[in-house]
Write a protein that holds these residues in place. Structure first.
Motif, PDB file in Angstrom:
ATOM      1  N   GLN A  75       0.908  -1.249  -0.068  1.00  0.00           N
ATOM      2  CA  GLN A  75       0.013  -0.069  -0.215  1.00  0.00           C
ATOM      3  C   GLN A  75       0.765   1.162   0.079  1.00  0.00           C
ATOM      4  N   TRP A 111     -10.239   3.404   3.982  1.00  0.00           N
ATOM      5  CA  TRP A 111     -10.023   3.440   2.717  1.00  0.00           C
ATOM      6  C   TRP A 111     -11.399   4.022   1.824  1.00  0.00           C
ATOM      7  N   ASP A 157      -4.532   0.061   9.228  1.00  0.00           N
ATOM      8  CA  ASP A 157      -4.390  -0.666   7.931  1.00  0.00           C
ATOM      9  C   ASP A 157      -3.597  -1.949   8.079  1.00  0.00           C
TER      10      ASP A 157
END
Length: 137
Positions: free
Chosen positions: A21, A87, A32
């Motif tokens: 990412q 996200w 995350d």
């Protein structure tokens, strides 16, 4: 001990996903890492249950589908229900509720393949499990 080994592998997978990412988007929040580590649980389950005779490409497709469904589920819980905003794919073509999109769905396939192979080799080298041998077709 077995549970600790699984948690370690899931955490390592989360770290790899966060690194990807970072390469793709330039950022990765600490949450995350937790979500990506959770996404490794269903991929690990698919990998552990597939026999060596099951074609590797099909295992990667199945793993990719499991990851897509898991990402959607995690997104609905963490982003939509809890409002964490980890996200947001609403600006991307073909997105579903801003949680998954075709562009990243395609990315899950090689990530799944790499995760499966890496996990198999780590289990072989570190824990003396069966040496990986794959069928491509």
């Amino acid at each position: 001990m077995q549970l600790l080994w699984h948690i370690f592998r899931w955490f390592c997978g989360g770290v790899v996903f966060c690194a990807l990412q970072l390469l793709l988007t330039g950022n990765c929040h600490w949450t995350d890492l937790a979500v990506f580590s959770l996404l490794c649980i269903p991929l690990d389950a698919v990998n552990e249950r597939m026999p060596w005779t099951f074609p590797l490409w099909l295992q990667a497709v199945l793993g990719g589908i499991v990851l897509i469904v898991s990402q959607l589920t995690a997104g609905l819980v963490f982003n939509v229900w809890l409002g964490l905003g980890l996200w947001d794919y609403t600006s991307l073509f073909g997105n579903f509720l801003g949680q998954i999109c075709p562009q990243y769905m395609i990315l899950w396939l090689p990530v799944s393949l790499a995760g499966i192979v890496l996990d198999d080799w780590i289990r072989y080298r570190a824990f003396g499990e069966e040496r990986p041998h794959y069928r491509l077709i």
